[in-house]
Write a protein that holds these residues in place. Structure first.
Motif, PDB file in Angstrom:
ATOM      1  N   TRP A 367      43.637  39.735  37.909  1.00  5.99           N
ATOM      2  CA  TRP A 367      43.154  38.818  36.881  1.00  5.99           C
ATOM      3  C   TRP A 367      41.635  38.727  36.971  1.00  5.99           C
ATOM      4  O   TRP A 367      41.078  38.633  38.062  1.00  5.99           O
ATOM      5  N   ALA A 369      38.151  36.720  35.624  1.00  3.91           N
ATOM      6  CA  ALA A 369      37.672  35.473  35.024  1.00  3.91           C
ATOM      7  C   ALA A 369      36.328  35.690  34.347  1.00  3.91           C
ATOM      8  O   ALA A 369      35.462  36.414  34.856  1.00  3.91           O
ATOM      9  N   PRO A 389      48.375  33.898  36.517  1.00  3.70           N
ATOM     10  CA  PRO A 389      46.932  33.832  36.785  1.00  3.70           C
ATOM     11  C   PRO A 389      46.597  32.686  37.727  1.00  3.70           C
ATOM     12  O   PRO A 389      47.377  31.734  37.882  1.00  3.70           O
ATOM     13  N   TRP A 414      40.829  33.269  32.246  1.00  4.80           N
ATOM     14  CA  TRP A 414      41.439  34.378  32.968  1.00  4.80           C
ATOM     15  C   TRP A 414      42.180  35.306  32.013  1.00  4.80           C
ATOM     16  O   TRP A 414      42.841  34.854  31.080  1.00  4.80           O
TER      17      TRP A 414
END
Length: 486
Positions: A367, A369, A389, A414
C-alpha cells in the motif's frame, strides 16, 4: 518479438531445471507457490530506484515454450529422465503476476513483483526475471539520476544514451538503452534500439572523420554538406578553442548563408565547465545562441552535477560507459532476489544468521500513501500488509529492524501500489509503449520528496511492515527456530 524479449526457457540456471525435475518426480510440481522479487539495498547510494524491464518479461512469459531442440539438448546433459522431458513438451507459464507498473518508483524490501503459480512454473522463471529486471532497473535508476542532475542547471539540460560500445554484449546494449529511456534519456546512439522501440536516435561524428581529411575545416565542411540540417561538429580532435571552435563558427556562418543552421558542437575531453562556458560565449558573440553544446567523455551524475556547479553551459549530456554499465559507487549490479513466500497456503521464510537477508513470509499487499488523492500528490509512505490498508494509529515497523517503529498518522490516502499484470499466463492489459512508460516514470519521480531525490545523502523513504505482516514473520521465525532446536 523484441531483442529484449527472451524466448528460450533454457535461459535459466541449471539448478532451476534440476529442481523442477525433483518437484516433478516427488509430486510437488503442481503445488501453488508464491514467490516475491525484491531488493535489499538501493543502488548508487541513492534514495530511490526506477522499476524497469517488466514489459519485455511479460512478453517473454506469454510465449515461453520448450522446443524440440531445447529438449534434445537437455537430453544430452544426462541429468534429465525421459518422462520429465516429455512433460516439459507441454509446459507453459500459466501463473499470475502482480507488480508495480514499469517506470514506477520503488524501494528496498517491498515485493516489486509476485509470481503465483504451479511450483515448477514459478521456479523456472526466476533467473530470467532477475536478469532482466535487476539490470534494467539499475540502468533506469542511473539514467534518472543523470537526468535530474542535468535538469538542475538553470539553463536546463537533457541526457542521451551513448553506451553501446561499453555495454555487456549486444543484448546488454539494447537493454541498457531501453532502460535509459525509461529513466528519462531522450535518445540513444544505438540504431537497433531506436528501431525496436521507436525512440529517437542521435549521433555526431568521430575523431576519425576529422583525421580522414587534409584539415579540420575541410572535414567540418564535408560533414555539413551531407547533413546541413543536423550537423553537430566534434571540436577536440586538434585543439578545442583554437581550432575546433573557430572552424565550427566558420561552418555555421556558411550553413546560415545557405539557409541552414548548425545544430550543435560536441566536447569530448578537457575541462568541460571551462570549455563549455568559453564556447557558449563565443558562439553567442558570433550570433549563434541556438547552437547546442553537447558533452561526452565518461560522464556520470556526479560529473554532470560538478560541471553545473562550476558554471558549465552544456545543453546535452551524452552519457555512455557509466550509464550502460551502471557504474559508480553502489552500482554494478542490483541485488534483487526471488524468494518463496508461500506454498499451498503455508507461509514460507528464509531464516539466516544475517537478519537483513531473512525473507518476509506470506502473501503480502503493498500500500502506498499520498498526502491527498490527487494524481500528483507527493509520495509519503509504503506499507506491507496481509490484507487491508494501514489504519491511523497502527504502529508499523521497519522490515529489517523490528524495534524501529512508528504510528500511522491520520490524513494519509492509501492505494494499492501494485496491479495484476498477468493472469493465467496472459497479460491482463495492453502493453504500453516505451514513450508512455517514460512519461509515467517522470510523473512518478516528480512525486518523490525532494530530499529523497537528491544525489548525496538522500532522506530514506519509509517502507514498513503492518502489525499483521510483522506478527506473521515473528511467528514463522519462532516456529523455524523451535524446529531447529528439537
Amino acid at each position: 518479438m523484441t531483442a529484449t524479449c527472451l524466448t528460450s526457457p533454457l535461459f535459466t540456471d541449471l539448478y532451476q531445471l534440476t529442481m523442477m525435475q525433483g518437484y516433478y518426480f516427488n509430486g510437488l510440481h503442481r503445488q501453488e507457490a508464491v514467490f516475491d522479487l525484491y531488493f535489499r539495498r538501493l543502488p548508487f547510494e541513492g534514495g530511490y530506484a526506477v522499476w524497469a524491464g517488466l514489459e519485455p518479461m511479460l512478453e517473454t512469459l506469454e510465449s515461453l515454450r520448450f522446443s524440440e531442440d531445447d529438449l534434445a539438448y537437455l537430453g544430452t546433459l544426462r541429468q534429465f529422465r525421459p518422462e520429465f522431458l516429455a512433460a516439459l513438451r507441454d509446459w507453459r507459464f500459466t501463473g499470475r503476476i502482480e507488480a508495480f507498473a514499469e517506470g514506477d518508483i520503488v524501494f528496498p524490501h517491498e515485493p516489486l513483483l509476485t509470481v503465483t503459480g504451479a511450483l515448477w512454473e514459478a521456479q523456472l522463471v526466476e533467473t530470467m526475471l532477475l536478469n532482466s529486471l535487476n539490470f534494467q532497473t539499475l540502468v533506469a535508476t542511473k539514467a534518472a539520476r543523470c537526468v535530474l542532475a542535468a535538469k538542475s542547471s538553470p539553463h536546463g539540460g537533457e541526457v542521451l544514451e551513448f553506451g553501446a560500445r561499453r555495454a555487456q554484449g549486444p543484448d546488454g546494449a539494447v537493454s541498457a538503452a531501453r532502460a535509459a529511456f525509461v529513466g528519462g534519456a531522450t535518445a540513444t546512439s544505438n540504431v537497433e534500439t531506436g528501431r525496436l522501440f521507436d525512440i529517437p536516435v542521435s549521433g555526431t561524428h568521430a575523431h576519425a572523420w576529422v583525421e580522414s581529411f587534409p584539415d579540420e575545416l575541410s572535414a567540418f565542411r564535408a560533414y555539413a554538406r551531407l547533413y546541413p540540417d543536423s550537423t553537430v561538429l566534434l571540436l577536440d580532435t586538434i585543439d578545442t578553442l583554437h581550432s575546433g571552435l573557430p572552424n565550427a563558427i566558420t561552418v555555421a556562418r556558411e550553413l546560415r548563408g545557405q539557409g541552414h543552421e548548425l545544430r550543435g558542437v560536441r566536447l569530448d575531453s578537457g575541462d568541460l565547465a571551462y570549455l563549455s562556458r568559453t564556447a557558449r560565449a563565443e558562439l553567442d558573440a558570433a550570433g549563434f545562441p541556438s547552437v547546442n553544446i553537447i558533452a561526452s567523455n565518461d560522464l556520470s551524475e556526479a560529473v554532470i552535477a560538478g560541471v553545473i556547479a562550476e558554471g558549465g553551459r552544456i545543453d546535452v549530456y551524452g552519457v555512455g560507459t557509466q550509464l550502460a554499465t551502471a557504474g559508480g559507487p553502489g552500482g554494478g549490479a542490483l541485488g534483487g532476489v526471488y524468494k518463496l513466500a508461500s506454498l499451498n497456503g503455508v507461509p514460507r521464510m528464509k531464516l539466516t544468521g544475517d537478519p537483513g537477508k531473512a525473507s518476509l513470509p506470506g502473501v503480502k499487499h503493498v500500500w502506498r500513501a499520498t498526502a491527498d488523492s490527487g494524481e500528483t500528490s507527493p509520495l509519503q509512505w509504503d506499507v506491507l500488509t496481509l490484507g487491508d490498508p494501514p489504519q491511523p494509529g497502527q504502529r508499523v515497523s521497519d522490515p529489517v529492524n523490528p524495534l524501529r517503529s512508528a504510528p500511522i498518522p491520520a490524513g494519509l490516502h492509501w492505494h494499492p501500489a501494485r496491479q495484476t499484470v498477468m493472469e493465467g499466463g496472459k497479460r491482463t492489459r495492453p502493453a504500453r509503449t516505451l514513450k508512455e512508460i517514460q512519461a509515467f516514470s517522470a510523473r512518478q519521480l516528480a512525486r518523490v520528496p525532494t530530499e529523497t531525490r537528491r544525489l548525496l545523502n538522500p532522506h530514506i523513504y519509509r517502507v514498513s511492515l503492518a502489525p499483521d505482516a510483522a506478527s506473521l514473520r515473528q511467528r514463522v521465525m519462532e516456529d523455524l527456530q523451535a524446529q531447529h532446536t528439537k
